[in-house]
Design a protein around this motif. Structure first.
Motif, PDB file in Angstrom:
ATOM      1  N   ILE A  90      42.150  27.412 -58.086  1.00 36.36           N
ATOM      2  CA  ILE A  90      40.924  27.557 -58.883  1.00 36.36           C
ATOM      3  C   ILE A  90      39.864  26.630 -58.306  1.00 36.36           C
ATOM      4  CG2 ILE A  90      39.866  27.192 -61.143  1.00 36.36           C
ATOM      5  CD1 ILE A  90      42.585  27.953 -62.370  1.00 36.36           C
ATOM      6  N   VAL A  91      38.769  27.222 -57.886  1.00 28.65           N
ATOM      7  CA  VAL A  91      37.663  26.468 -57.288  1.00 28.65           C
ATOM      8  C   VAL A  91      36.374  26.934 -57.945  1.00 28.65           C
ATOM      9  CG1 VAL A  91      36.398  26.007 -55.162  1.00 28.65           C
ATOM     10  CG2 VAL A  91      38.877  26.257 -55.089  1.00 28.65           C
ATOM     11  N   ILE A  92      35.535  26.003 -58.318  1.00 30.83           N
ATOM     12  CA  ILE A  92      34.212  26.316 -58.849  1.00 30.83           C
ATOM     13  C   ILE A  92      33.234  26.117 -57.700  1.00 30.83           C
ATOM     14  CG2 ILE A  92      32.479  25.811 -60.605  1.00 30.83           C
ATOM     15  CD1 ILE A  92      35.234  26.776 -61.711  1.00 30.83           C
ATOM     16  N   ASP A  93      32.717  27.229 -57.190  1.00 32.34           N
ATOM     17  CA  ASP A  93      31.822  27.126 -56.035  1.00 32.34           C
ATOM     18  C   ASP A  93      30.472  26.555 -56.458  1.00 32.34           C
ATOM     19  OD1 ASP A  93      29.802  29.599 -56.285  1.00 32.34           O
ATOM     20  OD2 ASP A  93      31.799  30.249 -56.933  1.00 32.34           O
ATOM     21  N   ASP A  94      29.734  26.058 -55.477  1.00 32.97           N
ATOM     22  CA  ASP A  94      28.450  25.401 -55.744  1.00 32.97           C
ATOM     23  C   ASP A  94      27.439  26.336 -56.384  1.00 32.97           C
ATOM     24  OD1 ASP A  94      29.302  22.929 -54.873  1.00 32.97           O
ATOM     25  OD2 ASP A  94      28.562  23.208 -52.830  1.00 32.97           O
ATOM     26  N   GLU A  95      27.446  27.605 -55.987  1.00 34.11           N
ATOM     27  CA  GLU A  95      26.484  28.562 -56.548  1.00 34.11           C
ATOM     28  C   GLU A  95      26.719  28.758 -58.046  1.00 34.11           C
ATOM     29  OE1 GLU A  95      25.496  33.280 -56.072  1.00 34.11           O
ATOM     30  OE2 GLU A  95      25.988  32.156 -54.258  1.00 34.11           O
ATOM     31  N   THR A  96      27.969  28.947 -58.439  1.00 32.24           N
ATOM     32  CA  THR A  96      28.310  29.112 -59.854  1.00 32.24           C
ATOM     33  C   THR A  96      27.959  27.855 -60.634  1.00 32.24           C
ATOM     34  OG1 THR A  96      30.121  30.595 -59.271  1.00 32.24           O
ATOM     35  CG2 THR A  96      30.195  29.609 -61.467  1.00 32.24           C
ATOM     36  N   GLU A  99      24.171  27.606 -61.104  1.00 27.78           N
ATOM     37  CA  GLU A  99      23.731  28.528 -62.161  1.00 27.78           C
ATOM     38  C   GLU A  99      24.029  27.956 -63.539  1.00 27.78           C
ATOM     39  OE1 GLU A  99      25.358  32.462 -61.650  1.00 27.78           O
ATOM     40  OE2 GLU A  99      24.766  32.509 -59.543  1.00 27.78           O
ATOM     41  N   THR A 100      25.197  27.369 -63.703  1.00 26.17           N
ATOM     42  CA  THR A 100      25.581  26.790 -64.988  1.00 26.17           C
ATOM     43  C   THR A 100      24.689  25.612 -65.343  1.00 26.17           C
ATOM     44  OG1 THR A 100      27.861  27.497 -64.627  1.00 26.17           O
ATOM     45  CG2 THR A 100      27.496  25.804 -66.299  1.00 26.17           C
ATOM     46  N   VAL A 101      24.447  24.730 -64.388  1.00 28.38           N
ATOM     47  CA  VAL A 101      23.596  23.563 -64.629  1.00 28.38           C
ATOM     48  C   VAL A 101      22.167  24.006 -64.938  1.00 28.38           C
ATOM     49  CG1 VAL A 101      22.592  21.494 -63.571  1.00 28.38           C
ATOM     50  CG2 VAL A 101      25.033  21.981 -63.296  1.00 28.38           C
ATOM     51  N   PHE A 129      26.711  14.518 -63.551  1.00 33.67           N
ATOM     52  CA  PHE A 129      26.665  15.616 -64.514  1.00 33.67           C
ATOM     53  C   PHE A 129      27.263  16.874 -63.901  1.00 33.67           C
ATOM     54  CE2 PHE A 129      24.577  19.277 -66.486  1.00 33.67           C
ATOM     55  CZ  PHE A 129      24.895  19.058 -67.815  1.00 33.67           C
ATOM     56  N   ARG A 130      26.845  17.204 -62.684  1.00 32.56           N
ATOM     57  CA  ARG A 130      27.369  18.399 -62.001  1.00 32.56           C
ATOM     58  C   ARG A 130      28.882  18.342 -61.848  1.00 32.56           C
ATOM     59  NH1 ARG A 130      24.561  22.034 -58.705  1.00 32.56           N
ATOM     60  NH2 ARG A 130      26.269  22.001 -57.201  1.00 32.56           N
ATOM     61  N   GLU A 131      29.388  17.198 -61.408  1.00 33.21           N
ATOM     62  CA  GLU A 131      30.833  17.080 -61.210  1.00 33.21           C
ATOM     63  C   GLU A 131      31.586  17.124 -62.535  1.00 33.21           C
ATOM     64  OE1 GLU A 131      32.320  17.599 -58.318  1.00 33.21           O
ATOM     65  OE2 GLU A 131      30.248  17.869 -57.656  1.00 33.21           O
ATOM     66  N   GLY A 132      30.989  16.597 -63.589  1.00 33.25           N
ATOM     67  CA  GLY A 132      31.587  16.705 -64.922  1.00 33.25           C
ATOM     68  C   GLY A 132      31.653  18.153 -65.382  1.00 33.25           C
ATOM     69  N   ILE A 133      30.597  18.910 -65.108  1.00 34.82           N
ATOM     70  CA  ILE A 133      30.580  20.334 -65.468  1.00 34.82           C
ATOM     71  C   ILE A 133      31.598  21.090 -64.622  1.00 34.82           C
ATOM     72  CG2 ILE A 133      29.172  22.445 -65.462  1.00 34.82           C
ATOM     73  CD1 ILE A 133      28.534  20.435 -67.725  1.00 34.82           C
ATOM     74  N   ARG A 134      31.690  20.787 -63.344  1.00 32.54           N
ATOM     75  CA  ARG A 134      32.675  21.438 -62.477  1.00 32.54           C
ATOM     76  C   ARG A 134      34.087  21.196 -63.030  1.00 32.54           C
ATOM     77  NH1 ARG A 134      32.095  22.738 -56.949  1.00 32.54           N
ATOM     78  NH2 ARG A 134      30.423  21.220 -56.748  1.00 32.54           N
ATOM     79  N   ARG A 135      34.340  19.955 -63.401  1.00 35.03           N
ATOM     80  CA  ARG A 135      35.647  19.582 -63.957  1.00 35.03           C
ATOM     81  C   ARG A 135      35.940  20.369 -65.236  1.00 35.03           C
ATOM     82  NH1 ARG A 135      38.559  14.368 -63.878  1.00 35.03           N
ATOM     83  NH2 ARG A 135      39.749  14.209 -65.789  1.00 35.03           N
ATOM     84  N   GLU A 136      34.956  20.426 -66.129  1.00 36.87           N
ATOM     85  CA  GLU A 136      35.143  21.149 -67.388  1.00 36.87           C
ATOM     86  C   GLU A 136      35.362  22.644 -67.157  1.00 36.87           C
ATOM     87  OE1 GLU A 136      35.602  19.915 -70.466  1.00 36.87           O
ATOM     88  OE2 GLU A 136      35.497  17.929 -69.533  1.00 36.87           O
ATOM     89  N   MET A 137      34.676  23.202 -66.167  1.00 39.32           N
ATOM     90  CA  MET A 137      34.848  24.626 -65.858  1.00 39.32           C
ATOM     91  C   MET A 137      36.258  24.891 -65.323  1.00 39.32           C
ATOM     92  SD  MET A 137      31.096  25.497 -64.240  1.00 39.32           S
ATOM     93  CE  MET A 137      31.372  27.250 -64.006  1.00 39.32           C
ATOM     94  N   LYS A 138      36.759  24.008 -64.470  1.00 39.73           N
ATOM     95  CA  LYS A 138      38.127  24.149 -63.953  1.00 39.73           C
ATOM     96  C   LYS A 138      39.132  24.044 -65.092  1.00 39.73           C
ATOM     97  CE  LYS A 138      39.409  22.443 -59.868  1.00 39.73           C
ATOM     98  NZ  LYS A 138      39.603  21.485 -58.750  1.00 39.73           N
ATOM     99  N   LEU A 139      38.935  23.063 -65.971  1.00 40.22           N
ATOM    100  CA  LEU A 139      39.835  22.898 -67.108  1.00 40.22           C
ATOM    101  C   LEU A 139      39.821  24.132 -67.998  1.00 40.22           C
ATOM    102  CD1 LEU A 139      39.096  19.166 -68.062  1.00 40.22           C
ATOM    103  CD2 LEU A 139      41.231  20.076 -67.112  1.00 40.22           C
ATOM    104  N   SER A 140      38.649  24.667 -68.222  1.00 37.11           N
ATOM    105  CA  SER A 140      38.520  25.860 -69.052  1.00 37.11           C
ATOM    106  C   SER A 140      39.276  27.044 -68.451  1.00 37.11           C
ATOM    107  CB  SER A 140      37.036  26.212 -69.229  1.00 37.11           C
ATOM    108  OG  SER A 140      36.897  27.391 -69.971  1.00 37.11           O
ATOM    109  N   GLN A 141      39.152  27.223 -67.144  1.00 41.37           N
ATOM    110  CA  GLN A 141      39.849  28.335 -66.490  1.00 41.37           C
ATOM    111  C   GLN A 141      41.362  28.159 -66.560  1.00 41.37           C
ATOM    112  OE1 GLN A 141      38.485  29.490 -62.623  1.00 41.37           O
ATOM    113  NE2 GLN A 141      36.357  29.655 -63.270  1.00 41.37           N
ATOM    114  N   VAL A 142      41.852  26.940 -66.387  1.00 44.85           N
ATOM    115  CA  VAL A 142      43.296  26.693 -66.485  1.00 44.85           C
ATOM    116  C   VAL A 142      43.770  26.956 -67.915  1.00 44.85           C
ATOM    117  CG1 VAL A 142      45.071  24.887 -66.446  1.00 44.85           C
ATOM    118  CG2 VAL A 142      43.458  25.083 -64.578  1.00 44.85           C
TER     119      VAL A 142
END
Length: 152
Positions: A90-96, A99-101, A129-142
């Motif tokens: 599971i990887v959250i790419d920079d583009e996604t 868009e979220t930020v 902030f971006r890295e926190g959102i990336r982390r939360e998105m990964k956690l959500s997907q798992v």
């Protein structure tokens, strides 16, 4: 090798080097598979929660010990879930992520530059902030993966 593992290594060899004086940088408070949870991470979480409690004027607050214990459990659970995300690719790419930020900025009726300034005023860098959102998105997907496997 990630930053936490490098820091943990430096903590272990802290006394080896040019200086005879040992300076304690941080402490490992939990080992999670091949990763660690640092005391500074827990301290940051506790401080953030207490700041949020104070800013929202919450009167019914848990004891500091209870809150610390709950946050420690959460950090360990997140560590396990992030490992699962890595194992499952599971990887959250920079583009996604961008868009979220940008969506956060729009929902707050701000341009991205205004949003960055607001984050800075709040004591959080845009990168954090971006890295926190990336982390939360990964956690959500798992978490979605775990739940979907249990639902039939």
């Amino acid at each position: 090798m990630n930053v936490k593992r490098i820091l943990a290594f430096l903590l272990v060899i802290g006394g080896v080097g040019l200086s005879a004086e040992v300076v304690k940088l941080d402490s490992i408070i939990a080992v999670c598979n091949d990763d660690v949870v640092l005391k500074s991470e827990l301290r940051e979480r506790v401080n953030a929660v207490f700041q949020r409690i104070q800013s929202e004027g919450v009167t019914n607050t848990p004891s500091p010990d209870a809150l610390t214990s709950q946050l420690m459990e959460r950090l360990i659970l997140e560590c396990i879930q992030l490992k699962m995300a890595d194992q499952r690719g599971i990887v959250i790419d920079d583009e996604t992520l961008t868009e979220t930020v940008n969506g956060f900025a729009r929902r707050n009726n701000m341009s991205i530059d205004e949003f960055r300034l607001a984050l800075d005023k709040g004591g959080l860098t845009y990168r954090e902030f971006r890295e926190g959102i990336r982390r939360e998105m990964k956690l959500s997907q798992v978490q979605q993966l775990i739940v979907s496997r249990r639902v039939t």
